[in-house]
Scaffold this motif. Sequence first.
Motif, PDB file in Angstrom:
ATOM      1  N   GLY A 219       0.663  -1.934   0.366  1.00 22.96           N
ATOM      2  CA  GLY A 219      -0.742  -1.581   0.599  1.00 22.96           C
ATOM      3  C   GLY A 219      -1.589  -2.812   0.848  1.00 22.96           C
ATOM      4  O   GLY A 219      -2.729  -2.424   1.366  1.00 22.96           O
ATOM      5  N   ASP A 220      -1.011  -4.072   0.979  1.00 20.34           N
ATOM      6  CA  ASP A 220      -1.766  -5.029   1.496  1.00 20.34           C
ATOM      7  C   ASP A 220      -0.984  -5.954   2.115  1.00 20.34           C
ATOM      8  O   ASP A 220      -0.349  -6.967   1.572  1.00 20.34           O
ATOM      9  CB  ASP A 220      -2.338  -6.025   0.112  1.00 20.34           C
ATOM     10  CG  ASP A 220      -3.634  -5.714  -0.081  1.00 20.34           C
ATOM     11  OD1 ASP A 220      -4.253  -5.068   0.775  1.00 20.34           O
ATOM     12  OD2 ASP A 220      -4.402  -6.261  -0.887  1.00 20.34           O
TER      13      ASP A 220
ATOM     14  N   ARG B  85      -2.360  -2.072   7.341  1.00 21.44           N
ATOM     15  CA  ARG B  85      -2.347  -2.074   6.069  1.00 21.44           C
ATOM     16  C   ARG B  85      -0.927  -1.004   5.849  1.00 21.44           C
ATOM     17  O   ARG B  85      -1.211   0.113   6.515  1.00 21.44           O
ATOM     18  CB  ARG B  85      -3.456  -1.501   5.574  1.00 21.44           C
ATOM     19  CG  ARG B  85      -4.722  -2.204   5.507  1.00 21.44           C
ATOM     20  CD  ARG B  85      -4.629  -3.443   4.584  1.00 21.44           C
ATOM     21  NE  ARG B  85      -4.592  -2.848   3.192  1.00 21.44           N
ATOM     22  CZ  ARG B  85      -5.850  -2.732   2.592  1.00 21.44           C
ATOM     23  NH1 ARG B  85      -6.991  -2.765   3.017  1.00 21.44           N
ATOM     24  NH2 ARG B  85      -5.692  -2.366   1.076  1.00 21.44           N
TER      25      ARG B  85
ATOM     26  N   ILE C 214       0.215   1.824   4.277  1.00 22.10           N
ATOM     27  CA  ILE C 214      -0.340   2.727   3.393  1.00 22.10           C
ATOM     28  C   ILE C 214      -0.001   4.186   3.855  1.00 22.10           C
ATOM     29  O   ILE C 214       0.075   4.337   5.301  1.00 22.10           O
ATOM     30  CB  ILE C 214      -1.901   2.569   3.394  1.00 22.10           C
ATOM     31  CG1 ILE C 214      -2.393   1.151   2.949  1.00 22.10           C
ATOM     32  CG2 ILE C 214      -2.358   3.838   2.522  1.00 22.10           C
ATOM     33  CD1 ILE C 214      -3.862   1.325   2.970  1.00 22.10           C
ATOM     34  N   ALA C 215       0.885   5.078   3.127  1.00 21.82           N
ATOM     35  CA  ALA C 215       0.948   6.271   3.512  1.00 21.82           C
ATOM     36  C   ALA C 215      -0.319   7.201   3.623  1.00 21.82           C
ATOM     37  O   ALA C 215      -1.240   6.741   3.094  1.00 21.82           O
ATOM     38  CB  ALA C 215       2.075   7.134   2.569  1.00 21.82           C
TER      39      ALA C 215
ATOM     40  N   GLN D 269      -1.247  10.001   2.602  1.00 23.83           N
ATOM     41  CA  GLN D 269      -2.054  10.288   1.135  1.00 23.83           C
ATOM     42  C   GLN D 269      -2.868   9.398   0.747  1.00 23.83           C
ATOM     43  O   GLN D 269      -3.725   9.688  -0.344  1.00 23.83           O
ATOM     44  CB  GLN D 269      -1.002  11.171   0.241  1.00 23.83           C
ATOM     45  CG  GLN D 269       0.101  10.116  -0.288  1.00 23.83           C
ATOM     46  CD  GLN D 269       1.274  10.276   0.600  1.00 23.83           C
ATOM     47  OE1 GLN D 269       1.214  10.379   1.721  1.00 23.83           O
ATOM     48  NE2 GLN D 269       2.412   9.659  -0.233  1.00 23.83           N
ATOM     49  N   GLU D 270      -2.718   8.076   0.885  1.00 19.71           N
ATOM     50  CA  GLU D 270      -3.222   6.917   0.359  1.00 19.71           C
ATOM     51  C   GLU D 270      -4.271   6.302   1.163  1.00 19.71           C
ATOM     52  O   GLU D 270      -5.050   5.296   0.623  1.00 19.71           O
ATOM     53  CB  GLU D 270      -2.283   5.933  -0.016  1.00 19.71           C
ATOM     54  CG  GLU D 270      -1.295   6.356  -1.150  1.00 19.71           C
ATOM     55  CD  GLU D 270      -0.032   5.354  -1.091  1.00 19.71           C
ATOM     56  OE1 GLU D 270       0.120   4.372  -0.229  1.00 19.71           O
ATOM     57  OE2 GLU D 270       0.663   5.472  -2.253  1.00 19.71           O
ATOM     58  N   GLU D 271      -4.551   6.839   2.468  1.00 18.22           N
ATOM     59  CA  GLU D 271      -5.736   6.491   3.246  1.00 18.22           C
ATOM     60  C   GLU D 271      -6.893   7.027   2.837  1.00 18.22           C
ATOM     61  O   GLU D 271      -7.185   7.823   2.132  1.00 18.22           O
ATOM     62  CB  GLU D 271      -5.157   6.846   4.858  1.00 18.22           C
ATOM     63  CG  GLU D 271      -4.121   6.437   5.507  1.00 18.22           C
ATOM     64  CD  GLU D 271      -4.394   4.967   6.001  1.00 18.22           C
ATOM     65  OE1 GLU D 271      -5.333   4.356   5.746  1.00 18.22           O
ATOM     66  OE2 GLU D 271      -3.340   4.556   6.413  1.00 18.22           O
ATOM     67  N   THR D 272      -7.798   5.700   3.017  1.00 21.31           N
ATOM     68  CA  THR D 272      -9.105   6.185   2.267  1.00 21.31           C
ATOM     69  C   THR D 272     -10.281   5.857   3.668  1.00 21.31           C
ATOM     70  O   THR D 272      -9.959   5.416   4.729  1.00 21.31           O
ATOM     71  CB  THR D 272      -9.649   5.132   1.462  1.00 21.31           C
ATOM     72  OG1 THR D 272      -9.597   3.815   1.936  1.00 21.31           O
ATOM     73  CG2 THR D 272      -8.754   5.136   0.330  1.00 21.31           C
TER      74      THR D 272
ATOM     75  N   THR E 129     -10.318   2.005   4.442  1.00 15.60           N
ATOM     76  CA  THR E 129      -9.228   1.295   5.298  1.00 15.60           C
ATOM     77  C   THR E 129      -9.371   1.946   6.694  1.00 15.60           C
ATOM     78  O   THR E 129      -9.060   0.955   7.646  1.00 15.60           O
ATOM     79  CB  THR E 129      -7.833   1.871   4.691  1.00 15.60           C
ATOM     80  OG1 THR E 129      -7.774   3.289   4.258  1.00 15.60           O
ATOM     81  CG2 THR E 129      -7.541   1.200   3.275  1.00 15.60           C
TER      82      THR E 129
ATOM     83  N   SER F 243      -3.440   4.390   9.342  1.00 16.80           N
ATOM     84  CA  SER F 243      -4.561   3.907   9.876  1.00 16.80           C
ATOM     85  C   SER F 243      -4.423   3.040  10.999  1.00 16.80           C
ATOM     86  O   SER F 243      -5.075   2.833  12.082  1.00 16.80           O
ATOM     87  CB  SER F 243      -5.487   3.164   8.761  1.00 16.80           C
ATOM     88  OG  SER F 243      -4.640   2.263   8.242  1.00 16.80           O
TER      89      SER F 243
END
Length: 269
Positions: free
Chosen positions: A38-39, A111, A113-114, A116-119, A122, A187
């Motif tokens: 994630g980072d 990033r 990130i899957a 479902q984890e995107e915000t 981000t 993203s």
Amino acid sequence: MQALVGKCERGEEQQAPAGPGAAEQRQHGRARAPLRPGDRRQPRHRPGAGAALPGHAKPTQVGLCGVPGAQGAASAEVSDPASIKAAAARVGEHLEGSGLNLLINNAAIARIIALQEETLETMRQLYTTNTIGPMLLGQAFLPLLKKAAQESPGAGMSCSRAAIINMSSAGGSIGNTLGWDLMQVVSYRCSKAALNMLTKCQSLSYQEHGILCVALHPGWVQTDMGSAAGHQPPVTVDASVRGMLKVLSSLSEKDTGTFLDWEGKVVPW
């Protein structure tokens, strides 16, 4: 030819066709940090790469070399419009009335990130750097690009006359969702798809000024990021850079508004 081109972080150079009066853009180095899910750090050798973590992004340093007159540098943070405008003004001063032939927008962040984890945060971070930044840079340097195009003899478009090259990725292709099973990076994919549309819009808007605009994919390169999923990428760094240099030298008006890879092949939108 005056060119504003890119370096990867820690001074690993990505060269572009340039003669006397070249300018170069490089990313400030930063301390190594362990990779975490994630980072992601952007790899130090990836053509067209900048810092990967938005929180660790450093200002893009623009150093002019071979330009008559006093030497200096102009720094710009690609997420700060005022900083970009100030850098463009500084570059204009060092060019002493000459135009800028080539602008390569290569700063980017990613990033892992899957979906479902995107915000919101981000998505905002990546769009700001990967899409909005290149738009603002194109706007800020447009007067210098227009001047170069006006001063260049003959007609037609080329990187030796006036051009904007946006470093994109096949990951932004809607027609070919390359590597989805390896890394979703939603993203990043969305921001690069938006960058591709920006390139098309720039080509339509700036064609009256004789400015070539192309989105360029460097390939799946043997870098930290390219190998992150445990697979060996097929393209070496040297092959990617040499291929892109060859592509840049061959671009003409027929290519403006297109999405090409490091071998000059068309990438599906």
